[in-house]
Motif scaffolding. Structure first.
Motif, PDB file in Angstrom:
ATOM      1  N   GLY A  12       7.707   5.220   4.160  1.00  0.00           N
ATOM      2  CA  GLY A  12       8.215   6.462   3.577  1.00  0.00           C
ATOM      3  C   GLY A  12       7.108   7.285   2.945  1.00  0.00           C
ATOM      4  O   GLY A  12       7.055   8.511   3.128  1.00  0.00           O
ATOM      5  N   ALA A  13       6.220   6.637   2.216  1.00  0.00           N
ATOM      6  CA  ALA A  13       5.101   7.340   1.586  1.00  0.00           C
ATOM      7  C   ALA A  13       4.204   7.969   2.652  1.00  0.00           C
ATOM      8  O   ALA A  13       3.795   9.133   2.528  1.00  0.00           O
ATOM      9  CB  ALA A  13       4.305   6.384   0.702  1.00  0.00           C
ATOM     10  N   TYR A  14       3.923   7.216   3.703  1.00  0.00           N
ATOM     11  CA  TYR A  14       3.080   7.743   4.777  1.00  0.00           C
ATOM     12  C   TYR A  14       3.714   8.977   5.419  1.00  0.00           C
ATOM     13  O   TYR A  14       3.056  10.007   5.593  1.00  0.00           O
ATOM     14  CB  TYR A  14       2.812   6.669   5.840  1.00  0.00           C
ATOM     15  N   ILE A  15       4.985   8.893   5.757  1.00  0.00           N
ATOM     16  CA  ILE A  15       5.663  10.025   6.406  1.00  0.00           C
ATOM     17  C   ILE A  15       5.660  11.252   5.489  1.00  0.00           C
ATOM     18  O   ILE A  15       5.411  12.375   5.936  1.00  0.00           O
ATOM     19  CB  ILE A  15       7.106   9.656   6.819  1.00  0.00           C
ATOM     20  N   LEU A  16       5.935  11.048   4.207  1.00  0.00           N
ATOM     21  CA  LEU A  16       5.929  12.176   3.272  1.00  0.00           C
ATOM     22  C   LEU A  16       4.536  12.808   3.171  1.00  0.00           C
ATOM     23  O   LEU A  16       4.393  14.034   3.208  1.00  0.00           O
ATOM     24  CB  LEU A  16       6.418  11.735   1.894  1.00  0.00           C
TER      25      LEU A  16
ATOM     26  N   LEU B  67      -4.859  11.715   9.864  1.00  0.00           N
ATOM     27  CA  LEU B  67      -5.446  11.614  11.192  1.00  0.00           C
ATOM     28  C   LEU B  67      -4.442  11.965  12.290  1.00  0.00           C
ATOM     29  O   LEU B  67      -4.759  12.698  13.224  1.00  0.00           O
ATOM     30  CB  LEU B  67      -6.004  10.202  11.415  1.00  0.00           C
ATOM     31  N   GLN B  68      -3.227  11.466  12.187  1.00  0.00           N
ATOM     32  CA  GLN B  68      -2.208  11.735  13.192  1.00  0.00           C
ATOM     33  C   GLN B  68      -1.810  13.209  13.212  1.00  0.00           C
ATOM     34  O   GLN B  68      -1.613  13.801  14.273  1.00  0.00           O
ATOM     35  CB  GLN B  68      -0.970  10.863  12.952  1.00  0.00           C
ATOM     36  N   ALA B  69      -1.711  13.815  12.045  1.00  0.00           N
ATOM     37  CA  ALA B  69      -1.360  15.238  11.973  1.00  0.00           C
ATOM     38  C   ALA B  69      -2.439  16.087  12.640  1.00  0.00           C
ATOM     39  O   ALA B  69      -2.128  17.037  13.369  1.00  0.00           O
ATOM     40  CB  ALA B  69      -1.161  15.671  10.517  1.00  0.00           C
ATOM     41  N   GLU B  70      -3.692  15.744  12.426  1.00  0.00           N
ATOM     42  CA  GLU B  70      -4.777  16.511  13.034  1.00  0.00           C
ATOM     43  C   GLU B  70      -4.814  16.314  14.546  1.00  0.00           C
ATOM     44  O   GLU B  70      -5.086  17.255  15.287  1.00  0.00           O
ATOM     45  CB  GLU B  70      -6.121  16.151  12.400  1.00  0.00           C
ATOM     46  N   GLU B  71      -4.511  15.119  15.002  1.00  0.00           N
ATOM     47  CA  GLU B  71      -4.444  14.861  16.442  1.00  0.00           C
ATOM     48  C   GLU B  71      -3.321  15.711  17.066  1.00  0.00           C
ATOM     49  O   GLU B  71      -3.503  16.331  18.112  1.00  0.00           O
ATOM     50  CB  GLU B  71      -4.186  13.372  16.687  1.00  0.00           C
ATOM     51  N   GLU B  72      -2.177  15.743  16.420  1.00  0.00           N
ATOM     52  CA  GLU B  72      -1.040  16.537  16.896  1.00  0.00           C
ATOM     53  C   GLU B  72      -1.370  18.032  16.856  1.00  0.00           C
ATOM     54  O   GLU B  72      -1.019  18.780  17.774  1.00  0.00           O
ATOM     55  CB  GLU B  72       0.199  16.245  16.051  1.00  0.00           C
ATOM     56  N   ARG B  73      -2.052  18.470  15.813  1.00  0.00           N
ATOM     57  CA  ARG B  73      -2.426  19.887  15.683  1.00  0.00           C
ATOM     58  C   ARG B  73      -3.333  20.295  16.852  1.00  0.00           C
ATOM     59  O   ARG B  73      -3.146  21.354  17.456  1.00  0.00           O
ATOM     60  CB  ARG B  73      -3.153  20.094  14.348  1.00  0.00           C
ATOM     61  N   LYS B  74      -4.302  19.435  17.204  1.00  0.00           N
ATOM     62  CA  LYS B  74      -5.204  19.725  18.334  1.00  0.00           C
ATOM     63  C   LYS B  74      -4.423  19.772  19.644  1.00  0.00           C
ATOM     64  O   LYS B  74      -4.651  20.653  20.479  1.00  0.00           O
ATOM     65  CB  LYS B  74      -6.301  18.660  18.418  1.00  0.00           C
TER      66      LYS B  74
END
Length: 141
Positions: A49-53, A107-114
């Motif tokens: 939950g903390a990670y997702i938030l 890291l995952q958000a930046e990968e998705e953004r790219k």
């Protein structure tokens, strides 16, 4: 400034979207990737939950301050709780320094953004080719 005021100012700044930061309001979430991810399997439900938030806050604001008071508010938990959880989720973030402040990038958000930027560019190119084929070169940029 008092700590409370500083936290409020930081929070308000994080929640504001600057014109330059405009982007997709959403990201892809693949259920199969999430439930089979070895990093996720080792996390407790609270850590997940903390990670997702934190991921969501990073998605919206690109970065979040590496200040445990702020992280605890973002995760709706105590500072003690975030201090306990942080060692188990920190490997999914990268620390960056701007001026004298430390921030986190997911890291995952930046990968998705790219990935979204690549897809957006492909769609723009395809749209321009389609317009050129339909109407010729006039006014196609």
């Amino acid at each position: 400034l008092t700590l409370k005021r500083r936290l409020k100012n930081t929070w308000v700044e994080l929640m504001r979207k600057r014109q330059a930061d405009e982007q997709s309001p959403s990201f892809q979430f693949y259920a199969n990737d999430w439930i089979s991810d070895p990093d996720r399997i080792r996390m407790s439900l609270e850590e997940q939950g903390a990670y997702i938030l934190l991921y969501c806050h990073c998605w919206r604001g690109h970065k979040i301050p590496l200040e445990f008071e702020i992280l605890s508010k973002m995760c709706n938990c105590s500072i003690d709780k975030i201090n306990i959880m942080w060692p188990r989720i920190k490997h999914m973030f990268r620390e960056i320094k701007e001026n004298q402040d430390l921030y986190l990038i997911c890291l995952q958000a930046e990968e998705e953004r790219k990935e979204q930027q690549i897809n957006r560019t492909k769609r723009q190119i395809a749209g321009k080719k389609g317009a050129k084929a339909r109407w010729g070169t006039k006014d196609v940029q």
